[in-house]
Design a protein around this motif. Structure first.
Motif, mmCIF file in Angstrom:
data_model
loop_
_atom_site.group_PDB
_atom_site.id
_atom_site.type_symbol
_atom_site.label_atom_id
_atom_site.label_comp_id
_atom_site.label_asym_id
_atom_site.label_seq_id
_atom_site.Cartn_x
_atom_site.Cartn_y
_atom_site.Cartn_z
ATOM 1 N N PHE A 153 -28.428 4.071 8.605
ATOM 2 C CA PHE A 153 -29.611 2.526 8.176
ATOM 3 C C PHE A 153 -27.538 2.054 7.555
ATOM 4 N N PRO A 154 -27.323 1.826 9.028
ATOM 5 C CA PRO A 154 -25.646 0.673 8.704
ATOM 6 C C PRO A 154 -25.886 -0.508 7.975
ATOM 7 N N SER A 155 -26.680 -1.639 8.166
ATOM 8 C CA SER A 155 -26.897 -2.594 7.904
ATOM 9 C C SER A 155 -27.143 -2.534 6.141
ATOM 10 N N SER A 163 -31.264 -2.529 10.273
ATOM 11 C CA SER A 163 -31.574 -1.224 10.408
ATOM 12 C C SER A 163 -32.975 -0.589 9.740
ATOM 13 N N ASP A 165 -35.815 -1.897 10.411
ATOM 14 C CA ASP A 165 -37.002 -2.308 10.940
ATOM 15 C C ASP A 165 -36.602 -1.350 12.346
ATOM 16 N N ASP A 166 -34.947 -1.472 12.486
ATOM 17 C CA ASP A 166 -34.449 -1.390 13.988
ATOM 18 C C ASP A 166 -34.821 0.674 14.110
ATOM 19 N N ASN A 167 -34.690 0.695 12.968
ATOM 20 C CA ASN A 167 -35.425 2.479 12.822
ATOM 21 C C ASN A 167 -36.614 2.881 12.462
ATOM 22 N N ARG A 170 -37.653 5.071 15.253
ATOM 23 C CA ARG A 170 -36.644 5.876 16.363
ATOM 24 C C ARG A 170 -36.992 7.035 15.627
ATOM 25 N N TRP A 270 -35.883 11.188 10.389
ATOM 26 C CA TRP A 270 -34.410 10.420 9.818
ATOM 27 C C TRP A 270 -34.954 11.633 8.042
#
Length: 407
Positions: A153-155, A163, A165-167, A170, A270
């Protein structure tokens, strides 16, 4: 009545973002255990809700009696109340289940605690690291491997929650996450005097279980730990949704999400064998009661699990950590074993006294509520104070005075 011990310092992975949209709901409760009253436990839960947590619920067991209570709401939009039997993402409490599964394989001679992990997983931990890091070091976080979460979760490292939300949907593979941890700067030397808490360790243990049993780790843990313990509401999620009655789960991300965002639907790949389990507070209490009574692993295995070392937690505090178990000793109250857990929006704390006669499991549906101050620190929040008051009431009601020293 004896003097109450100093307030406990067991706050769940914390933060702060007061939810003013939550509608209060009265706590509900069964008769309280000996040494406390339903009114005191109910008031302590209500205080956590008033401090800013939308919903809090839990179960306290003592001397053969059980109290279950809840306060607040499961959904800040509809006002649906929480109840004590809701299913919940229990985060790193999963680690105790994974550790128990590993110890079962130690008992069967398929795993040696002090064997190099490279003997089993040379493809995942090759070379010198694989030769230096042992199974025990993974279990007690002295491997020196860093945590992968901030890299998945780099952000978060740049002050953004994007990240998360991005993940959301995923699908991570364990090998992908383990590689993130191994490629990051080391957290320390293998076997050092102070460990560093790392989810990478427990994903490797999941891969180890699969190699030695020939069964996916989550299936093995389900069959030989969860079912063995008779847990009816505990499972690894099969998809982003939680099956059965549950609360929405609100993440504040240390003030990056204001208002906090609902992450109750989330792909938990994750977290895997480190933090993905869903359970109820009654199931969690049952699990720790059976484990610490030697009914999931042998007494010899339990002795190994209770050999602790100092470990620096992700919040910067140093804890006493065994093999998947956290030790807390409270003067005038006793020595407790258990674990805390945090997933996006969901926090849990579970502690069982060493004599097995006192247990507490508490869940909250808000996480990381404390925004940093201008100096970058995280000041105390009323939620922290209220949670510690609740833990104090649940674990040390002023009549449990058989202290065992400090840890």
């Amino acid at each position: 009545m004896p003097t109450r011990p100093k307030k406990l310092r067991l706050a769940l992975c914390a933060g702060a973002a007061l939810l003013t949209t939550a509608t209060a709901a009265p706590a509900v409760a069964a008769p309280a255990p000996h040494g406390t009253t339903p009114a005191e436990l109910r008031a302590a839960m209500d205080a956590v809700h008033r401090a800013g947590v939308p919903g809090v619920y839990g179960e306290v067991r003592a001397d053969g009696r059980t109290w279950r209570g809840a306060s607040g709401v499961a959904d800040v939009t509809t006002g649906r109340p929480v109840s004590p039997d809701l299913r919940h993402r229990v985060g790193s409490i999963t680690k105790t289940f994974t550790a128990a599964a590993v110890m079962q394989q130690v008992e069967r001679g398929r795993i040696r605690l002090d064997a190099p992990i490279g003997d089993h997983l040379p493809d995942l931990v090759p070379g010198e690291r694989g030769r230096k890091i042992t199974v025990r070091m993974l279990l007690n976080h002295t491997s020196g491997l860093p945590d992968y979460v901030s890299y998945a979760f780099p952000s978060i490292r740049t002050g953004s929650a994007a990240s998360l939300d991005d993940n959301r949907y995923r699908r991570f593979s364990p090998a992908e996450l383990i590689r993130l941890g191994l490629d990051a700067p080391p957290a320390g030397e293998p076997g050092g005097p102070t460990g560093v808490y790392s989810n990478t360790n427990y994903l490797l243990l999941g891969e180890l279980l699969e190699r030695v049993t020939g069964t996916p780790a989550q299936e093995y843990i389900t069959r030989d730990v969860i079912r063995r313990a008779g847990l009816r509401h505990t499972s690894f999620p099969s998809g982003p949704e939680i099956e059965g009655p549950h609360s929405r789960m609100y993440e504040a991300a240390f003030g990056l999400l204001d208002p906090p965002r609902d992450y109750s639907a989330y792909d938990m790949s994750w977290a895997g064998t480190g933090a993905a389990l869903v359970s109820t507070m009654a199931d969690v209490n049952r699990f720790y009661a059976l484990l610490l009574d030697g009914r999931i692993v042998s007494r010899a295995s339990l002795d190994e699990m209770r050999r602790t070392v100092p470990v620096r937690h992700l919040d910067g505090k140093t804890i006493q950590y065994g093999l998947g178990l956290h030790k807390v000793t409270i003067p005038g109250c006793g020595t407790f074993w258990g674990h805390d857990g945090s997933a996006w929006g969901a926090g849990t704390m579970s502690m069982t006294r060493a004599d097995g006669r006192r247990q507490m499991s508490v869940a909250v549906n808000l996480q990381r509520w404390t925004a940093p101050d201008p100096a970058g620190g995280r000041p105390p929040h009323p939620i922290d104070t209220a949670l510690n008051e609740l833990y104090d009431e649940a674990m040390c009601d002023g009549r449990d005075t058989g202290g065992h020293g400090t840890s």
